[in-house]
Structure formats: C-alpha cells, structure tokens
Design a protein around this motif. Sequence first.
Motif, mmCIF file in Angstrom:
data_model
loop_
_atom_site.group_PDB
_atom_site.id
_atom_site.type_symbol
_atom_site.label_atom_id
_atom_site.label_comp_id
_atom_site.label_asym_id
_atom_site.label_seq_id
_atom_site.Cartn_x
_atom_site.Cartn_y
_atom_site.Cartn_z
ATOM 1 N N PRO A 21 44.597 46.378 50.601
ATOM 2 C CA PRO A 21 45.501 45.613 49.728
ATOM 3 C C PRO A 21 45.235 45.794 48.231
ATOM 4 N N GLN A 22 43.960 45.826 47.849
ATOM 5 C CA GLN A 22 43.681 45.844 46.410
ATOM 6 C C GLN A 22 43.928 47.219 45.785
ATOM 7 N N GLN A 23 44.087 48.247 46.636
ATOM 8 C CA GLN A 23 44.512 49.536 46.091
ATOM 9 C C GLN A 23 45.984 49.449 45.694
ATOM 10 N N LEU A 24 46.719 48.548 46.376
ATOM 11 C CA LEU A 24 48.145 48.389 46.113
ATOM 12 C C LEU A 24 48.380 47.147 45.253
ATOM 13 N N ASP A 25 47.445 46.904 44.360
ATOM 14 C CA ASP A 25 47.602 45.903 43.296
ATOM 15 C C ASP A 25 47.554 44.453 43.741
ATOM 16 N N GLN A 26 47.100 44.166 44.977
ATOM 17 C CA GLN A 26 46.866 42.760 45.324
ATOM 18 C C GLN A 26 45.680 42.267 44.506
ATOM 19 N N LYS A 27 45.867 41.143 43.802
ATOM 20 C CA LYS A 27 44.795 40.610 42.954
ATOM 21 C C LYS A 27 43.722 39.964 43.837
ATOM 22 N N PRO A 28 42.461 40.204 43.532
ATOM 23 C CA PRO A 28 41.412 39.532 44.313
ATOM 24 C C PRO A 28 41.430 38.015 44.056
ATOM 25 N N LEU A 29 40.897 37.252 45.007
ATOM 26 C CA LEU A 29 40.781 35.806 44.823
ATOM 27 C C LEU A 29 39.744 35.537 43.726
ATOM 28 N N THR A 30 40.150 34.810 42.698
ATOM 29 C CA THR A 30 39.293 34.580 41.534
ATOM 30 C C THR A 30 37.957 33.951 41.926
ATOM 31 N N TYR A 31 38.013 32.974 42.815
ATOM 32 C CA TYR A 31 36.796 32.242 43.201
ATOM 33 C C TYR A 31 35.739 33.200 43.756
ATOM 34 N N LEU A 32 36.171 34.107 44.632
ATOM 35 C CA LEU A 32 35.225 35.051 45.237
ATOM 36 C C LEU A 32 34.617 35.947 44.167
ATOM 37 N N ARG A 33 35.445 36.421 43.238
ATOM 38 C CA ARG A 33 34.935 37.327 42.212
ATOM 39 C C ARG A 33 34.015 36.611 41.217
ATOM 40 N N GLN A 34 34.306 35.340 40.955
ATOM 41 C CA GLN A 34 33.403 34.578 40.077
ATOM 42 C C GLN A 34 32.042 34.412 40.755
ATOM 43 N N MET A 35 32.064 34.099 42.038
ATOM 44 C CA MET A 35 30.799 33.987 42.792
ATOM 45 C C MET A 35 30.052 35.315 42.758
ATOM 46 N N ALA A 36 30.799 36.416 42.933
ATOM 47 C CA ALA A 36 30.164 37.735 42.938
ATOM 48 C C ALA A 36 29.492 38.009 41.592
ATOM 49 N N ALA A 37 30.212 37.759 40.498
ATOM 50 C CA ALA A 37 29.664 38.063 39.172
ATOM 51 C C ALA A 37 28.405 37.238 38.894
ATOM 52 N N LEU A 38 28.455 35.948 39.233
ATOM 53 C CA LEU A 38 27.316 35.066 38.929
ATOM 54 C C LEU A 38 26.101 35.383 39.796
ATOM 55 N N THR A 39 26.323 35.760 41.035
ATOM 56 C CA THR A 39 25.171 36.081 41.888
ATOM 57 C C THR A 39 24.619 37.473 41.551
ATOM 58 N N GLU A 40 25.455 38.361 41.032
ATOM 59 C CA GLU A 40 24.962 39.675 40.624
ATOM 60 C C GLU A 40 24.119 39.573 39.355
ATOM 61 N N TYR A 41 24.480 38.670 38.478
ATOM 62 C CA TYR A 41 23.777 38.562 37.196
ATOM 63 C C TYR A 41 23.454 37.086 36.962
ATOM 64 N N PRO A 42 22.442 36.576 37.669
ATOM 65 C CA PRO A 42 22.189 35.128 37.664
ATOM 66 C C PRO A 42 21.866 34.560 36.272
ATOM 67 N N ASP A 43 21.394 35.392 35.331
ATOM 68 C CA ASP A 43 21.178 34.908 33.963
ATOM 69 C C ASP A 43 22.445 34.263 33.410
ATOM 70 N N LEU A 44 23.568 34.782 33.865
ATOM 71 C CA LEU A 44 24.880 34.328 33.408
ATOM 72 C C LEU A 44 25.087 32.834 33.688
ATOM 73 N N ILE A 45 24.485 32.351 34.775
ATOM 74 C CA ILE A 45 24.687 30.946 35.165
ATOM 75 C C ILE A 45 24.229 30.014 34.044
ATOM 76 N N ASP A 46 23.184 30.416 33.341
ATOM 77 C CA ASP A 46 22.593 29.509 32.355
ATOM 78 C C ASP A 46 23.033 29.762 30.908
ATOM 79 N N PHE A 47 23.835 30.795 30.672
ATOM 80 C CA PHE A 47 24.367 30.984 29.319
ATOM 81 C C PHE A 47 25.261 29.801 28.963
ATOM 82 N N PRO A 48 25.095 29.213 27.779
ATOM 83 C CA PRO A 48 25.965 28.072 27.418
ATOM 84 C C PRO A 48 27.443 28.472 27.424
#
Lengths: 534, 534
Positions: free
Chosen positions: A111-138
């Motif tokens: 689906p995402q090759q055909l421009d279906q947008k990913p679910l924002t919640y899942l991608r936010q979780m992915a970004a924060l768990t990949e770079y946990p320092d991000l959780i504590d940035f003000p």
Amino acid sequence: MALATLLRPCAPRSSTSSTMLASVARRQSRVTIAHRLPCSSHSFATTSPAMAPRDPAYRVITNDTINKAVLQAEYAVRGAIAIRAEELRDDLEAGKQLPFDSVVSCNIGNPQQLDQKPLTYLRQMAALTEYPDLIDFPESTKIFPADVLARAKRTIEEIGSTGAYSHSMGVPAIRKRVAKFIEERDGHPASPDKIFLTAGASTGVSNLLQVLISSPSDGVLIPIPQYPLYTAALALNEARAVPYYLQESAEWGLDVEDLRSSIKKARSEGTKLKALVVINPGNPTGNCLSRENMEDIVRICYDEGLVLFADEVYQDNIYHHSKPFTSFKKALHDLGAPYADNVELVSFHSISKGQTGECGRRGGYFELDNFSEEAVEQVYKLASIQLCPSLGGQIGVDVLVSPPKEGEESYLLWKKERDGIANTLKGRSEVLVKAFNQLEGVTCNEAEGAMYLFPTITLPQKAIDAAKKAGQEPDAFYSLRMLEATGICVVPGSGFGQAPNTYHFRTTFLAPGTDAFAKRLQTFHESFLNEYRD
Amino acid sequence: MALATLLRPCAPRSSTSSTMLASVARRQSRVTIAHRLPCSSHSFATTSPAMAPRDPAYRVITNDTINKAVLQAEYAVRGAIAIRAEELRDDLEAGKQLPFDSVVSCNIGNPQQLDQKPLTYLRQMAALTEYPDLIDFPESTKIFPADVLARAKRTIEEIGSTGAYSHSMGVPAIRKRVAKFIEERDGHPASPDKIFLTAGASTGVSNLLQVLISSPSDGVLIPIPQYPLYTAALALNEARAVPYYLQESAEWGLDVEDLRSSIKKARSEGTKLKALVVINPGNPTGNCLSRENMEDIVRICYDEGLVLFADEVYQDNIYHHSKPFTSFKKALHDLGAPYADNVELVSFHSISKGQTGECGRRGGYFELDNFSEEAVEQVYKLASIQLCPSLGGQIGVDVLVSPPKEGEESYLLWKKERDGIANTLKGRSEVLVKAFNQLEGVTCNEAEGAMYLFPTITLPQKAIDAAKKAGQEPDAFYSLRMLEATGICVVPGSGFGQAPNTYHFRTTFLAPGTDAFAKRLQTFHESFLNEYRD
C-alpha cells in the motif's frame, strides 16, 4: 568432438531452464564429460601443490549443480511480468516515449508504495523508540502527543535498545500484549509462550513448513487459487502441494466434498498429508469463508490428522458487515471437545496488511495452539538460529495489537486515519468490480475482504493460440500485453493456480485514481479482443 | 501389550532426544504400531463423514515426524546454558537470593544489550526516516544537525516510505553506495547488481547455502572452531560440515597442509566438496588471518573448485596495527589471473558488529563475485520469495557504508563515539586476556579482531569424569558451574568445535566492569579447581 565443445558444459551459462527434464538431461551429459575433462570438483582432488590444470571458466554453481528445490520454486508475484514492469519504469525515467506516463504496480499488496499514508501514531512510536533521546527534548512536547511520549518511554524500558537482539521469540512484554489481543478478539485464552514474533508472516510460514516436512512424499493441502508463497515454500522443502479448489461460482467459498475427494486422491497416490492451509480472508480471491466452512475445515483437520495453517493476515480488511472476520482460533475453541484441545493450529498475522500496511517494516506473529511441547521446542530452535526479528518490526506488531485507546490524546487521529484507509479501499474495490463486470467476457466477484480482485477473463481461441506460440500461459500473455499497453502491472491467474481452462488475473485495489485506471484497462481490453476475436 | 502402552507413541511427548539412533529406533517402533492403531495420518484416510475413531491426543508434529534435519541442528550460542541464564535472571527479578546480583550475558555478541550506546548519527537518521514529518517541524532544527536533516530528506526521496516493500535485493540507491564503499575499501570495481541487502549476515549465509547444496553428499569446509551458524545451516540443508582446524599455537592461523589433508580425506569418504568458509576476523577465535594465509585459501578454492564464503562481519573490529583488515575481495583481485576472474566468492558484512553494534535492526549485505548469471538469478529468486529485508536494516547498512564525512556537522560526534567504542573494546580485551592467562591451567591468545576471547582450560580428570557422569561435555560442565556461581554466561568450546581433548569457552569482551568480572571468574575458577583437583 572438438575440445571447445567438450569444455562448454563447464563454462557459465546465461540461459536458465528450470524444468526438471531439461535439468536431468543436462546432468547426464555432464557426467559423461566429467570423466574426460577436469570439470567436476572431484577431478581437482589432490593434496599436491602441483595442481591438475583446471578450466579457468569452471563454476561450482550452475543450473546443473544448484539445489533442484530452489531451481523449481516459482514466485509469480515478482516474476517475469514484474521484472518487465521495472524495465518499463526505467525506460520512462530515461525519457523514453511509451503509451503511458507511469507504471502502476498492482501486482503486490504494497500500500505505501501506492501512496497510502502510514498511520501517524505508529510512525511516532517508531521515531521515538529509534532515537530515545528525542523523548526528553523539551521541543518534543510540541511535536509528539503526551500519550505517545509516555508509551515510547515505557517501551524503551521494556526492550532496552532497538539495536540489541531480543529474545528469539520476540520481546516478552510485546508477546504478552499479543496474547491479550487474541484473548479479547476470540474470547479464549492465549499464552505468550506459544506466540512467536516474526519478520512478517512469510518467515513464519516457511519456518513452520520446514519443521513439518520430513519426506518428499509429505503433502500439504493448499487452496487453489493460492498466494504463491505456499507453493514456493513447499517446493523449497521438496514437499507436495495438494490442491483443493475454491468455488468461484459460490463467492470463492469451499466445497467440502471437493476437499474430501482431494484428500482421498492424494492418499491414493501415496502422499502423506500433514497439513491444510487456509487463507482467510482470501488471497487472491478476496473472499471471507462462512462460519460453516470454517467448522467443516476444523472437523476435517481433526478427523484426518492434519495441522491447520490459518493465514489470517487480512483479518482487518473486511468490507461486508454480513461476513465479519472470525479467527480459526475462535472457530476451533467454540466447537469444544474433542476439537478444541487437539487440532494443531498455527495462525499468522502481519503488520503488512490491514490499515497498517507496513510491509517494509517486516513484522508479524504466529500463535501455536495444541502443538506438542517437542514441536514448540523445534520451532523455537529454528527461531534461535535466525536470532530475532527486527525490533522495528516487533514494535510495529505491538502497536497493531494495542493501538491508542478511546480517550487517549492520539485516539481520534488514529481512528480517522484508519477509517479513512478502510473506506478508501472499499470504495476503490467497488469501482473496479463494476468496471470489470462491464468488460466483454469478464466477470468478477465482489471483494469481501483482503485487497485483491481476481476476475475471470474469457479469452478468444486466437489469443490462446498466440500465447502458446509465444510459449506463455494465456493469462500471462494477456497480462503482459496489458502492461505494455497501459503500464498496469497485474499477476496472471496461472501464478496462483486456477480451475483448468479458466483464465484470471489478480490486481490489488490499492492504486489511487481508480476511474482513470479502469478507463485505461477498458481501452486495452477492447483493443485486445478486437485483435484476437475468433 | 496393554492398549495404553500401544497408544502412548501417538500422544504428545515432553522429553526431547535429538540423537539419530534414538529417533530411528522410535520411528521403527512407531511403524509397527501404525498398522494396529489409528495413529498415523494414513489410517484416517476416508471420504465418508462417518470417520474412523481417532486418538484425540494424536499429534501430527512429534519428534518422530519432525524434519530430521531440524531435529539434528544445534545452535550452542542460545543453547541450554543460555536458557539456564534466563531462568536465573527471572529468579533474581523474583527476589530469589543467588550468589550474584546480576546475570551477565557474555554468550552473544550483542553490544547494546550490555549498555553500548548506539551511534547518535545512525539513530537520528532512523528516527527521521521513520517519521518524515519530523524533518519539516521547525523545532527539529534545534534537535537534529542540518546534515542529518538533509540526508534523511534525500533518503526518503530515494526509498519512498520505510513502510513499503523495496526491491527484493534492497533499495537500488543504497546498493550503489555499498558498491562505492567496497570499491574504495579494496581498490577494485564492485557492481550494485551483485550486491544483496539482507536481514543480517545470517540470512545471507543460509540463502547461499540453500542454493549451493543439492545432495546429502555435498560438503562445505568450515574452520574449527567456528561460529555455529555454519554447522546449523549445513544441518538444516542436510549437507556435511567438513572441519579444517585453526592452529591455536599459531595465533589461530591456518595450516595450509592441514586444510589440504582435510580436503583429501573428505573426498576419499565420498564427500562432494562445494565451498570453503572463512571467518575473518575470527569467531570465536578473535584472530586475523595473515595475507599469506588468505592467498593460500584463494589458490586452494581455485585449484579445488570451491566457492569461497568470506564471513567478514568483524572487519571493523581490529585491534592490532600489524594486522589490518584485508577483504578476500581485495586478496582475490590483487592476485590477478587466473584467480581474480574465476573464483566464486561471496562476502558478508553486517551492521550488527563493528562499532555500529545494531544487532536488533537486522541489516547486512553480501556481494557475489564471479558467480554465473544463472546462480545470481536463483539467489535473486530466493530473495524475492522472502520479499525484502526491513527498510530500517537497509538504512542502517546505508549509514554503515557512508558515514558522515570530515567537515560535515555530524562528523566529530560520530568519530568520537566510534573511536570511544573501539578503544573501550580493545581495553577490555586486554584486561581479560591478562586475567585469563593468570589463571591456573588457562591460556588465552590476544584478540586481534572481532569481539571474543576463546581461552583453553586444562580440566582435571576428576572434573572430566564428573561431567561425563552428568552427561555433559567437560567444558559445558565447567561453563554451567561458572554460570551458577558467578552469573556469567559464556558458551562452551564444544559448541564451536575444538581440537580433540582440548576444552575452551567463548566470552565476549563487551560487558562493562571488566575488573570485577575478572575477579568473579578468578574466584570461581580457583574454587572449581580445588573441588576437582586430581
């Protein structure tokens, strides 16, 4: 015979033939030659530093020596037509003039090759768990909802680092949440000790088949048409794929008597049947099995001593209220004794499908039910040798089975995005079904589930003859012509199996611009029929 | 015989025995019973709805029916001792009193489980590509360096979405950068068309072996000691693992004459040798092969018609300036004709090791050199059936092969973190080697590369006898006692193979607190020797 001719069988060959007969013939001719020339590895056997001369162009791995099971495996979804589509895409990029301005990949449920947008919640979780320092940035409080920040923090506490191998079955805390999800879905208990997280459903299917298959006379019942992972994985394990047919005229439902006669026939041919595969909702058929069909299947597995493989990756792609998704786990346990505690069931789920559509993340799980302890142990050993599925995929599964709850800050956006995707897919499938059914000689069942349509095409005899002349299956011939004329890439029905003398193709309904898509297809179809009309 | 006894072979069994003899014996007894009782699937053959009664407790998958190749595969790194370590960890968490307050997993090269910090640059790239909206938030310029933001934007333009399946060989743009990395490292050309991105090196090794092995008499030369992935993958492919010994007395270097005699012996036993595996830097030995050894290996592969498998996942873990890393690709091509254009070489790299240490991300690649077109085609088909490696892993590979350049904003932090990890590991290895060599009856070579030490332990006869009595290998007995006394989990040498009547264990030097670690080990070792002194 000239020396050059004798040497040739040792040199690399560029042509490939995967038919068994051709391969055997070549191997036999090779054996003769090996006695005369230093072409086989045996003829190099020596411990002296002064070696026998070798043919410099000798190759160890050729079609003559490659694992026959690999040679014979086929996977149509990414086969010849998909490769041609890539070439056409390259041509377009290089500025070449073609009858279309884009190649549309309707061959893969991606689906995402055909421009279906990913679910924002899942991608936010992915970004924060990949770079946990991000959780504590003000600044992060301005970017991420509070519930996501808090959940990401908890997840990192549970898993440590996304860069560390996890338990080979997957992070225990995530498996617990998968078990809870299954319990709430089915109303029957589930144990995290019987749940394996995987790199998508395919890995799980391959591993289970590898444990199951122990002799070349072992066989597995697969629906026809089927997703070709099954025939490919069975070929790689040198087992027999035993077809049972889905009934196109009955909305691709199951004819139980036909299934029983497939079983009888296979056994009369010496096949040791070990398992039965069901894909529900169906791929490529888009059907949802009736509850009655499901119960028949459970009973047959019990009576006949078969492991039940339930491929349920499309369980969230449901379009008809009259046919809601029921898991085989639920169908089995609702039936009670003697089935509930005895039929060996493995059920697969994935983050690649549904509204999640995260194919590239490679995440999924399977649950083993009623498997012997020793079987679970061997499945676990295989998982250990493969180390672990990616933590990104595991976190994807975690979000799939425990999305934001009503009342949480992220809930409304998540629900809006999810419903939007579901409605869009349903709408597109309806437009395409209608368009297909208006084409001459084409009929198409509605999609009750999944993300595919599998229309029948009645091909004129002249087209069938032209296909034979080109050495292609008639529906492959049609699909290739469709690609060359429209840029639309589908998979011919012959890649999935189909009733004899019927022709189909599978298309996803993921591509945007359905009306234009239908128009392109209609123009092609009319001109194809005009060219080959009997 | 009572009916209950007859029935038992069909019921689930909880005990597991994976020895072939026991398995054959049980299978034979099963065959006899199958004629009398409805225990085998054959006896359920019927098409009538009125079924023959079945034993409700019948299971399709038992030790009698499981794929023998799976049953016989072993993987010591996550074997019995690792499982016991998990139990002890659970005990500690549950508040149980043990002689130690933490379990230290030195059995797996899993740096981030042992608190190694991930490289910031890689994780920033991961977060931004997972959630591309983040690139454009105004707050992000306060969080991310400009070069990372710009690169993440380019990457997303190249790949589309991390949630879409990529090309089965991996994203073309990333494969191009891998080729450039190889060219700059080796000074020889590399082609993206011969590079496959993978979910870690293990997947690549398994796939290549699956293509290579075509009969049970096929054999592959593996170093002893070896990383047990190779014996496990060969067992799963039902091929013969043919050992050649590394020389502990020569810093785990190769004795070429010994290798030649292994080849001769295997052939005299009817083994069709197809490939030779080298792990360089070595696992579990920590050695780096001399250039002379490498050239000998290339010549032997040419002369003997063997594919060369070069496992080079530790190429960035180098501790001695006198033995820098040289790839087999370079050694092969520097040798020129007839070797350079003819020896089939596959070399593996990974993001799990080096200073990256991203095991949980599952990323790696392999390059095929001099493979026939038809071989490449089959490897590609196998990759297609597996769909694609996770995009997170692929982006990890991208960062590994093209880290920030001098002058870019992220360069200094990246270099500082990278050098810090390299120096820490070197320091820890030196402390441990010194400590091991001070223990009675223990000697240990220095680590030239990788992340492991593999000390020899001289065990008293009484300890060997006690091990035999407990049904364990002597070094497994020693390692288990070490775990129970200290909480330190290592892998016994018998899991990797070792010269007859020698005993070893493998430990990583990844754990922090090396001095305390050495002290715990010393106390245990002394008390163990005192207990079993002859």
